[in-house]
Motif scaffolding. Structure first.
Motif, PDB file in Angstrom:
ATOM      1  N   LEU A   1      -1.294  -0.745 -10.010  1.00 11.49           N
ATOM      2  CA  LEU A   1      -1.671   0.318  -8.996  1.00 11.49           C
ATOM      3  C   LEU A   1      -3.110   0.237  -8.812  1.00 11.49           C
ATOM      4  CD1 LEU A   1       0.088   3.260 -10.694  1.00 11.49           C
ATOM      5  CD2 LEU A   1       0.749   2.200  -8.796  1.00 11.49           C
ATOM      6  N   TRP A   2      -3.624   0.163  -7.576  1.00 14.81           N
ATOM      7  CA  TRP A   2      -5.002  -0.142  -7.088  1.00 14.81           C
ATOM      8  C   TRP A   2      -5.277   0.349  -5.718  1.00 14.81           C
ATOM      9  CZ3 TRP A   2      -6.845  -3.512  -3.522  1.00 14.81           C
ATOM     10  CH2 TRP A   2      -5.837  -4.444  -2.930  1.00 14.81           C
ATOM     11  N   ASP A   3      -4.407   0.232  -4.889  1.00 19.02           N
ATOM     12  CA  ASP A   3      -4.612   0.833  -3.562  1.00 19.02           C
ATOM     13  C   ASP A   3      -5.065   2.125  -3.190  1.00 19.02           C
ATOM     14  OD1 ASP A   3      -4.817  -0.077  -0.825  1.00 19.02           O
ATOM     15  OD2 ASP A   3      -2.786  -0.591  -0.614  1.00 19.02           O
ATOM     16  N   SER A   4      -5.569   2.572  -1.777  1.00 21.65           N
ATOM     17  CA  SER A   4      -5.618   3.717  -1.721  1.00 21.65           C
ATOM     18  C   SER A   4      -6.954   4.400  -2.545  1.00 21.65           C
ATOM     19  CB  SER A   4      -4.576   4.686  -1.282  1.00 21.65           C
ATOM     20  OG  SER A   4      -3.720   4.122  -0.727  1.00 21.65           O
ATOM     21  N   GLN A   5      -6.628   5.479  -3.076  1.00 25.27           N
ATOM     22  CA  GLN A   5      -7.595   6.298  -3.829  1.00 25.27           C
ATOM     23  C   GLN A   5      -8.268   5.679  -4.937  1.00 25.27           C
ATOM     24  OE1 GLN A   5      -6.855  10.125  -4.969  1.00 25.27           O
ATOM     25  NE2 GLN A   5      -8.758  10.577  -5.215  1.00 25.27           N
ATOM     26  N   LEU A   6      -7.264   4.506  -5.463  1.00 26.10           N
ATOM     27  CA  LEU A   6      -7.740   3.576  -6.768  1.00 26.10           C
ATOM     28  C   LEU A   6      -8.114   2.403  -6.073  1.00 26.10           C
ATOM     29  CD1 LEU A   6      -4.918   4.585  -9.316  1.00 26.10           C
ATOM     30  CD2 LEU A   6      -7.274   5.525  -9.182  1.00 26.10           C
ATOM     31  N   HIS A   7      -8.525   2.243  -5.138  1.00 23.25           N
ATOM     32  CA  HIS A   7      -9.070   0.794  -4.652  1.00 23.25           C
ATOM     33  C   HIS A   7     -10.521   0.642  -5.176  1.00 23.25           C
ATOM     34  CE1 HIS A   7      -9.447  -1.936  -0.889  1.00 23.25           C
ATOM     35  NE2 HIS A   7      -9.596  -2.452  -2.029  1.00 23.25           N
ATOM     36  N   LYS A   8     -10.375   0.317  -6.332  1.00 23.50           N
ATOM     37  CA  LYS A   8     -11.912  -0.178  -6.902  1.00 23.50           C
ATOM     38  C   LYS A   8     -11.695  -1.869  -7.151  1.00 23.50           C
ATOM     39  CE  LYS A   8     -13.501   3.934  -7.629  1.00 23.50           C
ATOM     40  NZ  LYS A   8     -14.692   4.354  -7.148  1.00 23.50           N
ATOM     41  N   ASN A   9     -12.807  -2.464  -7.239  1.00 20.46           N
ATOM     42  CA  ASN A   9     -12.828  -3.804  -7.180  1.00 20.46           C
ATOM     43  C   ASN A   9     -12.393  -4.228  -8.658  1.00 20.46           C
ATOM     44  OD1 ASN A   9     -14.147  -4.280  -4.833  1.00 20.46           O
ATOM     45  ND2 ASN A   9     -16.200  -4.086  -5.600  1.00 20.46           N
ATOM     46  N   LEU A  10     -12.378  -3.371  -9.679  1.00 24.28           N
ATOM     47  CA  LEU A  10     -11.887  -3.708 -10.958  1.00 24.28           C
ATOM     48  C   LEU A  10     -10.384  -3.693 -11.093  1.00 24.28           C
ATOM     49  CD1 LEU A  10     -12.588  -4.512 -13.914  1.00 24.28           C
ATOM     50  CD2 LEU A  10     -12.564  -2.028 -14.439  1.00 24.28           C
ATOM     51  N   HIS A  11      -9.650  -2.760 -10.042  1.00 24.05           N
ATOM     52  CA  HIS A  11      -8.242  -2.650 -10.134  1.00 24.05           C
ATOM     53  C   HIS A  11      -7.739  -3.768  -9.031  1.00 24.05           C
ATOM     54  CE1 HIS A  11      -9.356   1.605 -11.228  1.00 24.05           C
ATOM     55  NE2 HIS A  11      -8.007   1.512 -11.576  1.00 24.05           N
ATOM     56  N   ALA A  12      -8.420  -4.079  -7.881  1.00 24.89           N
ATOM     57  CA  ALA A  12      -8.293  -5.231  -7.216  1.00 24.89           C
ATOM     58  C   ALA A  12      -8.046  -6.518  -7.911  1.00 24.89           C
ATOM     59  CB  ALA A  12      -9.120  -5.565  -6.237  1.00 24.89           C
ATOM     60  N   ALA A  13      -8.899  -6.859  -8.938  1.00 27.99           N
ATOM     61  CA  ALA A  13      -8.926  -7.735  -9.576  1.00 27.99           C
ATOM     62  C   ALA A  13      -7.719  -7.881 -10.739  1.00 27.99           C
ATOM     63  CB  ALA A  13     -10.354  -7.834 -10.666  1.00 27.99           C
ATOM     64  N   GLY A  14      -7.370  -6.635 -11.279  1.00 29.32           N
ATOM     65  CA  GLY A  14      -6.232  -6.539 -12.133  1.00 29.32           C
ATOM     66  C   GLY A  14      -4.959  -6.883 -11.143  1.00 29.32           C
ATOM     67  N   TYR A  15      -4.974  -6.474  -9.962  1.00 23.46           N
ATOM     68  CA  TYR A  15      -3.701  -7.021  -9.148  1.00 23.46           C
ATOM     69  C   TYR A  15      -3.668  -8.194  -8.811  1.00 23.46           C
ATOM     70  CZ  TYR A  15      -1.073  -7.404  -4.840  1.00 23.46           C
ATOM     71  OH  TYR A  15      -0.180  -7.930  -3.632  1.00 23.46           O
ATOM     72  N   TRP A  16      -4.749  -8.920  -8.625  1.00 26.72           N
ATOM     73  CA  TRP A  16      -4.850 -10.315  -8.072  1.00 26.72           C
ATOM     74  C   TRP A  16      -4.548 -11.278  -9.470  1.00 26.72           C
ATOM     75  CZ3 TRP A  16      -6.745 -15.108  -9.067  1.00 26.72           C
ATOM     76  CH2 TRP A  16      -6.714 -16.138  -7.866  1.00 26.72           C
ATOM     77  N   LEU A  17      -4.959 -10.662 -10.494  1.00 16.34           N
ATOM     78  CA  LEU A  17      -4.362 -11.729 -11.820  1.00 16.34           C
ATOM     79  C   LEU A  17      -3.002 -11.322 -12.429  1.00 16.34           C
ATOM     80  CD1 LEU A  17      -8.125 -11.068 -13.572  1.00 16.34           C
ATOM     81  CD2 LEU A  17      -7.015 -13.239 -12.338  1.00 16.34           C
ATOM     82  N   ASN A  18      -2.517 -10.504 -11.660  1.00 20.59           N
ATOM     83  CA  ASN A  18      -1.011 -10.002 -12.298  1.00 20.59           C
ATOM     84  C   ASN A  18       0.064 -11.211 -11.601  1.00 20.59           C
ATOM     85  OD1 ASN A  18       1.708  -9.136 -12.785  1.00 20.59           O
ATOM     86  ND2 ASN A  18       0.987  -7.028 -12.128  1.00 20.59           N
ATOM     87  N   PRO A  19       0.525 -12.003 -12.491  1.00 21.84           N
ATOM     88  CA  PRO A  19       1.463 -13.016 -12.141  1.00 21.84           C
ATOM     89  C   PRO A  19       2.783 -12.364 -11.242  1.00 21.84           C
ATOM     90  CG  PRO A  19       0.926 -13.246 -14.238  1.00 21.84           C
ATOM     91  CD  PRO A  19       0.327 -11.896 -14.150  1.00 21.84           C
ATOM     92  N   ALA A  20       2.969 -11.289 -11.560  1.00 26.88           N
ATOM     93  CA  ALA A  20       4.102 -10.652 -10.948  1.00 26.88           C
ATOM     94  C   ALA A  20       3.790 -10.406  -9.408  1.00 26.88           C
ATOM     95  CB  ALA A  20       4.505  -9.356 -11.378  1.00 26.88           C
ATOM     96  N   TYR A  21       2.420 -10.525  -8.984  1.00 21.38           N
ATOM     97  CA  TYR A  21       2.090 -10.188  -7.561  1.00 21.38           C
ATOM     98  C   TYR A  21       1.498 -11.427  -7.059  1.00 21.38           C
ATOM     99  CZ  TYR A  21       2.801  -5.260  -8.534  1.00 21.38           C
ATOM    100  OH  TYR A  21       3.268  -4.006  -8.925  1.00 21.38           O
ATOM    101  N   GLN A  22       0.989 -12.371  -7.740  1.00 22.87           N
ATOM    102  CA  GLN A  22       0.114 -13.457  -7.572  1.00 22.87           C
ATOM    103  C   GLN A  22       0.954 -14.506  -6.989  1.00 22.87           C
ATOM    104  OE1 GLN A  22      -2.636 -16.229  -6.270  1.00 22.87           O
ATOM    105  NE2 GLN A  22      -3.323 -14.276  -7.444  1.00 22.87           N
ATOM    106  N   TYR A  23       2.374 -14.775  -7.343  1.00 19.19           N
ATOM    107  CA  TYR A  23       3.388 -15.791  -6.801  1.00 19.19           C
ATOM    108  C   TYR A  23       4.374 -15.025  -5.987  1.00 19.19           C
ATOM    109  CZ  TYR A  23       0.645 -18.112 -10.701  1.00 19.19           C
ATOM    110  OH  TYR A  23      -0.194 -18.658 -11.308  1.00 19.19           O
ATOM    111  N   ASN A  24       3.857 -14.047  -5.430  1.00 16.28           N
ATOM    112  CA  ASN A  24       4.922 -13.153  -4.521  1.00 16.28           C
ATOM    113  C   ASN A  24       3.926 -13.493  -3.127  1.00 16.28           C
ATOM    114  OD1 ASN A  24       6.135 -11.507  -2.690  1.00 16.28           O
ATOM    115  ND2 ASN A  24       6.732 -10.267  -4.433  1.00 16.28           N
TER     116      ASN A  24
END
Length: 402
Positions: free
Chosen positions: A317-340
């Motif tokens: 979770l990181w979008d909208s109100q939780l749109h922080k760079n640290l959350h974005a980094a966690g999203y980008w480094l999540n294999p479940a999303y990175q290869y989707n």
């Protein structure tokens, strides 16, 4: 007829297994073999008699009754038996043997309490090694007690686990953002500025300002509001609405108000009952219920993710109100999303968030920054160990911190 106490137990002659066991013990004493001092428990010659089993059961019940009488007399709730230290206490007393004297009141509130406090402090300090390696997240959990005092519990999370730091009566400090900021600053300095990556608080206006003041003073620290608190506030406001979700009971309610038992009952003739029947049979009412469910169900699903102990929410979770760079980094480094590719394409700006984190934590070290961005490319293209069969298989299975 003889009394049960006069009956003599006749032991069977030694079996081959028992004789073999005795021989092994003799050889061990002579140094001929390692052997063992323990006989097999289930051998025919080693089984307990019915009399000894009954005596053992009675002895245990006697101890159990002594324990429960103590708990009742001291007004100790029975749920205390669920404590992780409950059985450990009895094991320690048993290992001491007969003659153990329990500590008295003065020992418990004196040197034993002091020693336990020291052990807890040492346990907390042992986490500092992990904090230095991985960093940690400080969580400020605010709540109000029965005396209407504003209390804040501070906890530190890292891959090793979550520990309680301290609890503060912030009734005065919570009134202004500046006072809250000073309180948060003390906690950050206690944990160590170099060890704190993330600071999470409630989403009240003064907490938001205090969090931004922290980010301004400590450039390597990210502040964000608690996702669970944000969702709880939203659901709390929705709960104030007159309409409550009864969608799952639609068919059952309609069956009740159209049944013979209802139509013949005295209740069906009351004016309020007639209004309820009209509402239950109104298709527009049920459409509105369905709309409410569609709005709240995703929020409840997200709340279960962020308020769960099973897996960290960072990276999911990181979008909208939780749109922080640290959350974005966690999203980008999540294999479940990175290869989707479809999902990652919708959030291409997450790459900028990760680069911001890398630049912030590389401390202007160009070599370190190059190594980190190089690892980014390997991860994104699934090269090296990221392309292994095991790594591909575990993309959607393993937790991110693993």
């Amino acid at each position: 007829m003889q009394d049960a106490e006069d009956i003599q137990e006749i032991q069977p002659p030694p079996t081959p297994e028992v004789s073999k066991g005795k021989k092994v013990l003799q050889q061990h004493k002579k140094g001929k073999t390692i052997g063992t001092f323990f006989m097999p428990r289930a051998t025919p010659g080693g089984q307990l008699s019915i009399k000894s089993v009954m005596q053992s059961k009675e002895a245990k019940e006697k101890v159990d009754l002594a324990v429960v009488k103590w708990m009742i007399d001291a007004s100790i709730p029975f749920i205390a038996a669920n404590s992780a230290y409950y059985q450990t206490m009895f094991d320690a007393a048993y290992s001491f043997g007969t003659g153990y004297k329990a500590p008295n009141f003065y020992d418990l509130c004196g040197y034993l309490l002091t020693k336990n406090v020291e052990q807890v402090k040492n346990f907390i300090n042992s986490f500092r090694t992990t904090w230095k390696e991985t960093g940690c997240t400080i969580m400020a959990d605010g709540w109000t007690d029965q005396q209407r005092r504003t209390l804040i519990n501070f906890l530190a999370y890292c891959p090793r686990g979550t520990i309680f730091l301290k609890s503060v009566d912030a009734s005065d400090a919570s009134k202004t953002a500046e006072m809250l900021y000073k309180l948060f600053r003390e906690v950050v300095l206690f944990v160590g500025v170099q060890n704190v990556v993330h600071f999470i608080t409630d989403n009240a206006a003064n907490y938001v300002v205090a969090g931004r003041l922290l980010e301004r003073e400590f450039p390597t620290l990210y502040w964000s509001p608690c996702a669970a608190h944000c969702l709880n506030l939203m659901l709390h406001d929705m709960g104030k609405l007159d309409e409550q979700s009864i969608l799952v009971q639609k068919d059952a309610l309609r069956a009740i108000v159209t049944s013979k038992e209802w139509t013949l009952s005295a209740y069906a003739k009351e004016s309020k009952a007639k209004k309820i029947v009209d509402l239950v049979l109104d298709s527009i009412f049920w459409k509105e219920c369905a709309t409410i469910v569609q709005l709240t169900e995703p929020l409840v699903r997200v709340l279960r993710i962020v308020d769960s102990d099973e897996r960290p929410a960072m990276g999911y979770l990181w979008d909208s109100q939780l749109h922080k760079n640290l959350h974005a980094a966690g999203y980008w480094l999540n294999p479940a999303y990175q290869y989707n590719s479809l999902d990652l394409e919708k959030h291409r700006h997450a790459t900028s968030g990760l680069l911001d984190v890398i630049e912030r934590y590389s401390y202007a070290n160009p070599d370190l920054m190059s190594n980190l961005t190089g690892e980014m490319r390997l991860f994104h293209k699934a090269e090296g160990d990221f392309g292994r069969v095991s790594a591909i298989r575990d993309r959607d299975v393993m937790l991110l911190d693993e």
